[in-house]
Scaffold this motif. Structure first.
Motif, PDB file in Angstrom:
ATOM      1  N   ASP A 387      -5.144  49.212 -26.747  1.00 20.69           N
ATOM      2  CA  ASP A 387      -4.837  50.499 -25.840  1.00 20.69           C
ATOM      3  C   ASP A 387      -5.225  50.134 -24.402  1.00 20.69           C
ATOM      4  OD1 ASP A 387      -5.713  52.904 -24.631  1.00 20.69           O
ATOM      5  OD2 ASP A 387      -6.172  53.740 -26.534  1.00 20.69           O
ATOM      6  N   GLU A 388      -4.041  50.759 -23.907  1.00 19.09           N
ATOM      7  CA  GLU A 388      -3.912  50.160 -22.175  1.00 19.09           C
ATOM      8  C   GLU A 388      -5.336  50.817 -21.701  1.00 19.09           C
ATOM      9  OE1 GLU A 388      -0.313  50.309 -20.078  1.00 19.09           O
ATOM     10  OE2 GLU A 388       0.822  50.983 -21.892  1.00 19.09           O
ATOM     11  N   ARG A 389      -5.592  51.920 -21.819  1.00 18.38           N
ATOM     12  CA  ARG A 389      -6.691  52.783 -21.069  1.00 18.38           C
ATOM     13  C   ARG A 389      -7.908  51.852 -21.317  1.00 18.38           C
ATOM     14  NH1 ARG A 389      -5.557  58.395 -23.658  1.00 18.38           N
ATOM     15  NH2 ARG A 389      -5.493  56.922 -25.159  1.00 18.38           N
ATOM     16  N   ASN A 390      -8.344  51.644 -22.587  1.00 14.03           N
ATOM     17  CA  ASN A 390      -9.611  51.140 -22.784  1.00 14.03           C
ATOM     18  C   ASN A 390      -9.547  49.463 -22.662  1.00 14.03           C
ATOM     19  OD1 ASN A 390     -10.488  53.388 -23.773  1.00 14.03           O
ATOM     20  ND2 ASN A 390      -9.841  53.262 -25.631  1.00 14.03           N
ATOM     21  N   ALA A 391      -8.355  48.770 -22.958  1.00 15.42           N
ATOM     22  CA  ALA A 391      -8.259  47.376 -22.453  1.00 15.42           C
ATOM     23  C   ALA A 391      -8.038  46.761 -21.154  1.00 15.42           C
ATOM     24  CB  ALA A 391      -7.385  46.840 -23.589  1.00 15.42           C
ATOM     25  N   ALA A 392      -7.995  47.956 -20.094  1.00 11.33           N
ATOM     26  CA  ALA A 392      -7.539  47.516 -18.872  1.00 11.33           C
ATOM     27  C   ALA A 392      -8.420  46.400 -18.127  1.00 11.33           C
ATOM     28  CB  ALA A 392      -7.284  48.922 -18.093  1.00 11.33           C
ATOM     29  N   ALA A 393      -9.762  46.815 -18.205  1.00 11.02           N
ATOM     30  CA  ALA A 393     -10.643  45.921 -17.708  1.00 11.02           C
ATOM     31  C   ALA A 393     -10.605  44.510 -18.087  1.00 11.02           C
ATOM     32  CB  ALA A 393     -11.907  46.432 -17.881  1.00 11.02           C
ATOM     33  N   LEU A 394     -10.392  44.143 -19.436  1.00 14.38           N
ATOM     34  CA  LEU A 394     -10.105  42.852 -20.131  1.00 14.38           C
ATOM     35  C   LEU A 394      -9.077  42.216 -19.677  1.00 14.38           C
ATOM     36  CD1 LEU A 394     -11.122  40.760 -21.940  1.00 14.38           C
ATOM     37  CD2 LEU A 394      -9.944  41.931 -23.921  1.00 14.38           C
ATOM     38  N   THR A 395      -7.892  43.244 -19.762  1.00 16.84           N
ATOM     39  CA  THR A 395      -6.377  42.518 -19.438  1.00 16.84           C
ATOM     40  C   THR A 395      -6.289  42.147 -18.230  1.00 16.84           C
ATOM     41  OG1 THR A 395      -5.367  44.803 -19.327  1.00 16.84           O
ATOM     42  CG2 THR A 395      -5.234  43.441 -21.475  1.00 16.84           C
ATOM     43  N   GLU A 396      -6.840  42.987 -17.096  1.00 18.05           N
ATOM     44  CA  GLU A 396      -6.684  42.649 -15.546  1.00 18.05           C
ATOM     45  C   GLU A 396      -7.858  41.437 -15.363  1.00 18.05           C
ATOM     46  OE1 GLU A 396      -5.595  43.841 -13.146  1.00 18.05           O
ATOM     47  OE2 GLU A 396      -4.518  45.738 -13.777  1.00 18.05           O
ATOM     48  N   GLY A 399      -5.881  38.299 -16.855  1.00 17.57           N
ATOM     49  CA  GLY A 399      -4.268  38.589 -16.367  1.00 17.57           C
ATOM     50  C   GLY A 399      -3.382  38.327 -17.643  1.00 17.57           C
ATOM     51  N   LEU A 400      -3.712  39.163 -18.633  1.00 21.23           N
ATOM     52  CA  LEU A 400      -2.963  39.319 -19.577  1.00 21.23           C
ATOM     53  C   LEU A 400      -2.099  40.471 -19.731  1.00 21.23           C
ATOM     54  CD1 LEU A 400      -5.460  38.497 -22.339  1.00 21.23           C
ATOM     55  CD2 LEU A 400      -4.071  37.050 -21.567  1.00 21.23           C
ATOM     56  N   PRO A 401      -0.612  40.603 -20.524  1.00 18.96           N
ATOM     57  CA  PRO A 401       0.049  41.900 -20.641  1.00 18.96           C
ATOM     58  C   PRO A 401      -0.789  42.835 -21.030  1.00 18.96           C
ATOM     59  CG  PRO A 401       1.081  39.814 -21.707  1.00 18.96           C
ATOM     60  CD  PRO A 401      -0.357  39.585 -21.424  1.00 18.96           C
ATOM     61  N   ARG A 402      -0.638  44.028 -20.463  1.00 20.46           N
ATOM     62  CA  ARG A 402      -1.341  45.244 -20.974  1.00 20.46           C
ATOM     63  C   ARG A 402      -1.331  45.759 -22.246  1.00 20.46           C
ATOM     64  NH1 ARG A 402       0.882  46.514 -15.688  1.00 20.46           N
ATOM     65  NH2 ARG A 402       2.688  47.490 -16.599  1.00 20.46           N
ATOM     66  N   GLN A 403      -0.475  45.715 -22.702  1.00 20.48           N
ATOM     67  CA  GLN A 403      -0.370  46.062 -24.470  1.00 20.48           C
ATOM     68  C   GLN A 403      -0.861  45.078 -25.306  1.00 20.48           C
ATOM     69  OE1 GLN A 403       3.444  48.192 -25.173  1.00 20.48           O
ATOM     70  NE2 GLN A 403       2.564  49.968 -24.536  1.00 20.48           N
ATOM     71  N   GLY A 404      -0.934  43.930 -24.874  1.00 22.10           N
ATOM     72  CA  GLY A 404      -1.329  42.837 -25.881  1.00 22.10           C
ATOM     73  C   GLY A 404      -0.458  41.826 -25.613  1.00 22.10           C
ATOM     74  N   VAL A 405      -0.641  40.463 -26.336  1.00 28.04           N
ATOM     75  CA  VAL A 405       0.199  39.347 -26.176  1.00 28.04           C
ATOM     76  C   VAL A 405       1.316  39.509 -27.256  1.00 28.04           C
ATOM     77  CG1 VAL A 405       0.207  36.797 -26.169  1.00 28.04           C
ATOM     78  CG2 VAL A 405      -1.917  37.872 -25.096  1.00 28.04           C
ATOM     79  N   PRO A 406       2.410  39.360 -26.674  1.00 31.23           N
ATOM     80  CA  PRO A 406       3.573  39.448 -27.362  1.00 31.23           C
ATOM     81  C   PRO A 406       3.699  37.875 -28.381  1.00 31.23           C
ATOM     82  CG  PRO A 406       4.483  38.908 -25.508  1.00 31.23           C
ATOM     83  CD  PRO A 406       2.919  39.191 -24.988  1.00 31.23           C
ATOM     84  N   ASP A 452       3.022  54.365 -28.723  1.00 32.73           N
ATOM     85  CA  ASP A 452       2.044  53.581 -28.161  1.00 32.73           C
ATOM     86  C   ASP A 452       1.590  52.650 -29.314  1.00 32.73           C
ATOM     87  OD1 ASP A 452      -0.282  52.268 -27.492  1.00 32.73           O
ATOM     88  OD2 ASP A 452      -1.210  54.201 -26.440  1.00 32.73           O
ATOM     89  N   PRO A 453       2.024  51.149 -29.517  1.00 28.58           N
ATOM     90  CA  PRO A 453       1.591  50.614 -30.534  1.00 28.58           C
ATOM     91  C   PRO A 453       0.315  50.786 -30.985  1.00 28.58           C
ATOM     92  CG  PRO A 453       2.458  49.284 -28.768  1.00 28.58           C
ATOM     93  CD  PRO A 453       2.413  50.485 -28.292  1.00 28.58           C
ATOM     94  N   ALA A 454      -0.847  50.557 -29.938  1.00 19.27           N
ATOM     95  CA  ALA A 454      -1.920  50.596 -30.196  1.00 19.27           C
ATOM     96  C   ALA A 454      -2.450  51.778 -30.979  1.00 19.27           C
ATOM     97  CB  ALA A 454      -2.785  50.571 -28.867  1.00 19.27           C
TER      98      ALA A 454
END
Length: 562
Positions: A387-396, A399-406, A452-454
């Motif tokens: 979930d881009e909104r809830n995971a934003a802090a972690l992905t930022e 340095g990971l893609p916002r929606q998850g690692v493909p 939204d896949p999440a």
């Protein structure tokens, strides 16, 4: 051979390839690969020695179709040789194979400059009509020789109310890895409109370069990797001598696009994973591969402001439009699937002109269905979807893609900004009945394409995707060198648990699919061959999924449309 390794923190070419993706699937099963064992076999040439590469047709329009053949005027005029005299050829189109009623004819001259191929864009034909065609040599040493009789069909008129269109759908046919039984079995299906080939019509590797557990079932020609124009012409020519491929070309029109192996593995606009500086400039290799492709394939490139291009659209009455994409020529270089480059809005898989053309095509179409011939998967396949909104802090922070690692950044998953642009245009314009038919990944999939896949399924779906297996090219069981549907059975469960919009997938079997489109539904029926190394292999119906009009969802059904 060694590959050119680009610099930069976001580049990881090896991680983007389909082979790496399939090996990733194999890792899920916890298995290890075994050595390759080679074998030998060869195909039987088709037609006469003068028309040894058969006849073909393609890109049907309501009033016309492309006709193709290749003439060998003298024994020395082999494909790629650059030898042989200019040769006159006439062509005829008739109501039936007796040629009692000829409806169109003409004359052309071919020469070594086009590798003695003949390609004619016939016009003035009737809509939705089956025709016979043939060629005849009118000058030179082979004068009087007549080609095998081919059969083709034009498309329905634009305003026609069409009750059904049926496409045979194929992808990824590697000569060395097995026989083309899928092509033979496709001929047995009733009322096929055309064959859609979604790319990797042939493979560029040197002999033994990419086979899997089957080893070299039949060696390629030339035995070296295809790099020069001569090489590409020779490889195209060999494929056209396969009897099952040749017969399917002879009996039905084909609609084709390329993926990467028609030039080199994991290609992009400035290079390829399977290309290095010792092989010369990439631009020269790419130009050679394109010239040979346009010579040897029954395609009609579209005209654009900057020259011809392969992406194009074909209509089949009021029922559907088929948009064929080119996702190699204009794309930016692949990046590591763990990098934020995946989301970079400046990077594109389509290029700006093709993206504008595609969104305009889909949003302006007045047909019931919009089918997209899509060389690489567009459905997100992530580990896991975030979930881009809830995971934003972690992905930022990471340095990971916002929606998850493909799993595979060579697909649309590596170009998320382009995918978002396209899907948002579909959603914003209330476009329904968009079905992506896809090849490349050597496996079979039926997917909903989520907003939204999440948050699937609550957030809704935009379109659907139906992915066909390889004809022969290696997949998980081939790489692991284990029996089909043993350890590979663990892969689909892992994929679908993490990605709930993936409704089905199969990582082991080879074969083809038949897509049947009616006003009420589009249904894909998957057929798998029993053994790709057996030239007389049987086949079986594997699965079927249906997309009801207006639903944007795939639904499993028990029976194929045949």
């Amino acid at each position: 051979m060694m590959s050119d390794q680009p610099s930069g923190p976001n580049v990881d070419r090896a991680s983007t390839s389909r082979r790496t993706f399939l090996r990733t699937g194999a890792v899920v099963t916890g298995a290890a690969a075994l050595p390759v064992v080679a074998g030998t076999a060869s195909a039987v040439p088709v037609g006469t020695s003068v028309f040894a590469h058969g006849v073909a047709s393609g890109d049907p329009l309501p009033d016309g179709v492309i006709l193709w053949t290749r003439v060998t005027p003298t024994p020395s005029a082999r494909p790629g040789s650059g030898l042989g005299p200019a040769t006159g050829v006439t062509w005829e189109v008739a109501r039936d194979g007796s040629f009692a009623a000829i409806v169109a004819s003409g004359a052309v001259t071919t020469s070594a400059g086009t590798d003695h191929t003949v390609k004619v864009d016939v016009t003035g034909l009737g809509a939705n009509t089956r025709y016979a065609y043939r060629f005849r040599v009118t000058s030179g040493p082979a004068v009087g020789t007549v080609s095998p009789v081919g059969y083709t069909r034009t498309a329905p008129a634009p305003n026609a109310d069409v009750s059904r269109v049926r496409f045979g759908v194929v992808s990824c046919s590697n000569w060395e890895a097995g026989y083309f039984g899928a092509y033979r079995h496709l001929r047995a299906h009733r009322d096929l409109t055309a064959i859609v080939h979604l790319g990797d019509y042939f493979y560029e590797y040197e002999s033994g370069g990419y086979t899997g557990k089957s080893g070299v079932v039949r060696p390629v020609s030339p035995t070296n990797e295809t790099i020069t124009l001569r090489d590409y012409r020779m490889r195209h020519a060999q494929y056209k001598t396969d009897p099952d491929l040749a017969e399917l070309h002879r009996t039905l029109p084909w609609i084709c696009t390329w993926d990467d192996h028609e030039s080199a593995n994991d290609s992009w606009k400035g290079g390829a994973e399977n290309h290095d500086a010792s092989e010369g400039p990439w631009a020269a290799r790419k130009a050679a591969s394109e010239k040979a492709y346009y010579e040897w394939m029954p395609v009609r490139p579209a005209a654009g402001r900057t020259g011809r291009h392969l992406y194009r659209r074909l209509g089949f009455g009021r029922l559907l439009e088929l948009s064929m994409l080119d996702l190699r020529t204009y794309r930016d270089q692949q990046v590591s699937p763990t990098s934020r480059g995946v989301d970079d809005p400046a990077r594109s898989i389509t290029g700006t002109a093709q993206m504008n053309w595609l969104t305009d095509s889909l949003t302006s179409s007045t047909t019931r269905w919009r089918i997209v011939g899509n060389p690489v998967m567009i459905s997100p396949v992530l580990v896991p979807p975030l979930d881009e909104r809830n995971a934003a802090a972690l992905t930022e922070v990471l340095g990971l893609p916002r929606q998850g690692v493909p799993y595979n950044a060579d697909q649309w998953d590596g170009y998320t900004a382009d995918r978002s642009r396209l899907l948002e245009a579909i959603r914003r314009n209330d476009v329904d009945n968009v079905v992506f038919i896809t090849g490349d990944i050597h496996s079979s999939w039926a997917c909903d394409i989520p907003v939204d896949p999440a948050r699937y399924p609550a957030a809704g779906t935009v379109a659907t995707e139906l992915v066909v297996p390889s004809v022969t090219s290696s997949n998980v069981d081939d790489i692991l060198e284990v029996p089909e549907h043993t350890v590979g059975n663990a892969v689909p469960a892992a994929i679908m648990t993490a990605n709930r919009h993936v409704r089905w997938n199969d990582f082991d079997a080879h074969g083809y699919a038949v897509l049947t489109v009616t006003p009420s539904a589009a249904q894909m029926d998957w057929y798998f061959v029993n053994e790709k190394t057996d030239p007389r292999t049987g086949r079986y119906h594997a699965r079927s999924f249906r997309v009801a009009a207006g639903s944007q969802r795939v639904q499993a059904v028990s029976q194929p449309t045949d």
